[in-house]
Design an enzyme around this catalytic site. Structure first.
Site, PDB file in Angstrom:
ATOM      1  N   CYS A 133       0.855  -1.183   0.000  1.00 60.31           N
ATOM      2  CA  CYS A 133       0.000   0.000   0.000  1.00 60.31           C
ATOM      3  C   CYS A 133       0.884   1.224   0.000  1.00 60.31           C
ATOM      4  CB  CYS A 133      -0.928   0.009   1.215  1.00 60.31           C
ATOM      5  SG  CYS A 133      -2.316   1.159   0.990  1.00 60.31           S
TER       6      CYS A 133
ATOM      7  N   LYS B 158     -12.572  -4.712   1.478  1.00 66.56           N
ATOM      8  CA  LYS B 158     -12.084  -3.864   2.563  1.00 66.56           C
ATOM      9  C   LYS B 158     -13.031  -2.680   2.710  1.00 66.56           C
ATOM     10  CE  LYS B 158      -8.054  -1.193   4.000  1.00 66.56           C
ATOM     11  NZ  LYS B 158      -6.650  -0.869   3.700  1.00 66.56           N
TER      12      LYS B 158
ATOM     13  N   GLU C 186     -16.486  -7.398  -5.756  1.00 66.81           N
ATOM     14  CA  GLU C 186     -15.056  -7.156  -5.487  1.00 66.81           C
ATOM     15  C   GLU C 186     -14.284  -8.478  -5.453  1.00 66.81           C
ATOM     16  OE1 GLU C 186     -13.155  -4.618  -5.311  1.00 66.81           O
ATOM     17  OE2 GLU C 186     -14.494  -2.894  -5.121  1.00 66.81           O
TER      18      GLU C 186
ATOM     19  N   LYS D 212     -12.116  -7.471   5.572  1.00 69.03           N
ATOM     20  CA  LYS D 212     -11.553  -6.609   6.601  1.00 69.03           C
ATOM     21  C   LYS D 212     -12.484  -5.441   6.891  1.00 69.03           C
ATOM     22  CE  LYS D 212      -7.654  -3.604   7.111  1.00 69.03           C
ATOM     23  NZ  LYS D 212      -6.586  -2.927   6.428  1.00 69.03           N
TER      24      LYS D 212
HETATM   25  C1  PBG Z   1      -3.310   0.397   4.638  1.00 68.87           C
HETATM   26  C2  PBG Z   1      -3.910  -0.451   5.676  1.00 68.87           C
HETATM   27  C3  PBG Z   1      -4.774  -0.105   6.725  1.00 68.87           C
HETATM   28  C4  PBG Z   1      -4.930  -1.247   7.504  1.00 68.87           C
HETATM   29  C5  PBG Z   1      -4.199  -2.248   6.898  1.00 68.87           C
HETATM   30  N1  PBG Z   1      -3.588  -1.745   5.763  1.00 68.87           N
HETATM   31  C6  PBG Z   1      -5.349   1.200   7.124  1.00 68.87           C
HETATM   32  C7  PBG Z   1      -6.293   1.898   6.268  1.00 68.87           C
HETATM   33  O1  PBG Z   1      -6.771   1.407   5.241  1.00 68.87           O
HETATM   34  O2  PBG Z   1      -6.550   3.044   6.628  1.00 68.87           O
HETATM   35  C8  PBG Z   1      -5.711  -1.345   8.772  1.00 68.87           C
HETATM   36  C9  PBG Z   1      -5.272  -2.397   9.719  1.00 68.87           C
HETATM   37  C10 PBG Z   1      -5.791  -2.249  11.092  1.00 68.87           C
HETATM   38  O3  PBG Z   1      -6.606  -1.375  11.423  1.00 68.87           O
HETATM   39  O4  PBG Z   1      -5.348  -3.057  11.914  1.00 68.87           O
HETATM   40  N2  PBG Z   1      -4.124   0.880   3.676  1.00 68.87           N
END
Ligand code: PBG
Length: 325
Positions: A119, A194, A232, A247
């Site tokens: 990311c 997500k 998705e 997630k």
């Molecule tokens: C990066 C990412 C996030 C999480 C995992 N990868 C944060 C977001 O999307 O803001 C969240 C993981 C967690 O809350 O434990 N994009």
């Protein structure tokens, strides 16, 4: 009088254990770690996530060695670079923090499954998961940077790459780049479903990745949507994902179940930072029993259909499981 006597098989602990349908195993669990560039011995507690740390590379290796000894099999890494900019250059720097950490972990623990979060948000000065132009997060130009990032993780020796940005088309884009560069056997675990969730709050402190303006609702999913989750997941399956992730986990058990019933790929669930911190806080206040609530939560996530659970409790749970709960 004859009626169903469910209590017969609940009479003793051994009987209850014999007929238990869902069991947690250490192999199900993935422990996330936050690794910070700079001071290699850094071990800074994350105040919103009691028990979790921002770690320098040497501290990370110490933490991993301890957990691996206890039976931890898999980890996922999040990087916090020394410099952030508008094109996330440290995300795909071959000697960036994640690339270094992966190489060192794999040389010390060749058997450990090392997953990398792909990311851009932790590496962007604005904290969004893609390139920004005129206040908009651009999709297609961001794919290029995500592809480079995944490839650099592959070259460093990652066992699995896990794109979490929610740009459209990124799984296929990453799959192509990996294939073209000799990594056709490197699996992709897609954060396929997500949601734009408030449960990520503590993570954004931990990873210093909160967006400096706006929110992530133009790329992450609306919590009200379940059918869209199937779209998705299908898209990522078609683009070549090897594992599909949902997630957060506990508030989205129905979605985990939908994926389990509709897809034959392994399903992963991310028990996210907010889920972790709420339990920690409740336990600290004496409102709930931490160990029991954690085991019940993770068992429920598995019962819903998750094969793999990413959780900040992984290290602790493995110890409990070894002690026979
Ligand atoms: C990066 C990412 C996030 C999480 C995992 N990868 C944060 C977001 O999307 O803001 C969240 C993981 C967690 O809350 O434990 N994009």
């Amino acid at each position: 009088m004859h009626f169903y006597r469910g209590r017969r098989l609940r009479k003793t602990k051994p009987l209850r254990k014999m007929v238990r349908e869902t069991r947690l195993h250490p192999e199900d669990l993935v422990q996330p770690y936050f690794v910070v560039e700079g001071d290699e011995n850094l071990e800074k507690p994350i105040s919103s996530m009691p028990g979790q740390f921002q770690l320098g590379i040497k501290s990370l290796l110490r933490h991993i060695a301890k957990s691996a000894d206890k039976g931890l099999q898999s980890v996922i890494l999040f990087g916090i670079p020394g410099i952030k900019d508008g094109k996330a250059s440290q995300a795909y720097n071959p000697s960036g923090i994640i690339q270094k950490a992966v190489a060192e972990i794999k040389s010390a623990h060749p058997e450990l499954v090392v997953i990398t979060d792909v990311c851009l948000c932790e590496y962007m000065d604005h904290g969004h998961c893609g390139i920004i132009k005129d206040g908009q997060v651009l999709n297609d130009p961001s794919l290029e940077l995500l592809g480079r990032t995944a490839l650099s993780h592959a070259r460093a020796g990652a066992d699995l790459v896990a794109p979490s940005d929610m740009m459209d088309g990124r799984v296929g884009f990453i799959r192509n780049i990996l294939d073209e560069n000799g990594f056709s056997d490197l699996p992709v675990m897609s954060y396929a479903v997500k949601y734009a969730s408030a449960f990520y709050g503590p993570f954004r402190d931990a990873a210093q990745s909160a967006p400096s303006f706006g929110n992530r609702k133009t790329y992450q999913m609306d919590p009200g949507n379940a059918r869209e989750a199937m779209l998705e997941a299908s898209a990522d399956l078609n683009e070549g994902a090897d594992i599909l992730m949902v997630k957060p986990a506990l508030p989205y058990l129905d979605i985990i179940r939908d994926l389990r019933l509709n897809f034959d790929l392994p399903v992963a669930a991310y028990h996210v930072s907010g889920e972790y911190s709420l339990i920690k806080a409740g336990a600290r206040l004496g409102y709930v029993d931490e160990k029991k609530v954690v085991l019940e939560s993770l068992t429920s996530i598995k019962r819903a259909g998750a094969d793999v659970i990413l959780t900040y409790f992984a290290g602790e749970v493995i110890t409990w499981l070894r002690q026979g709960e």
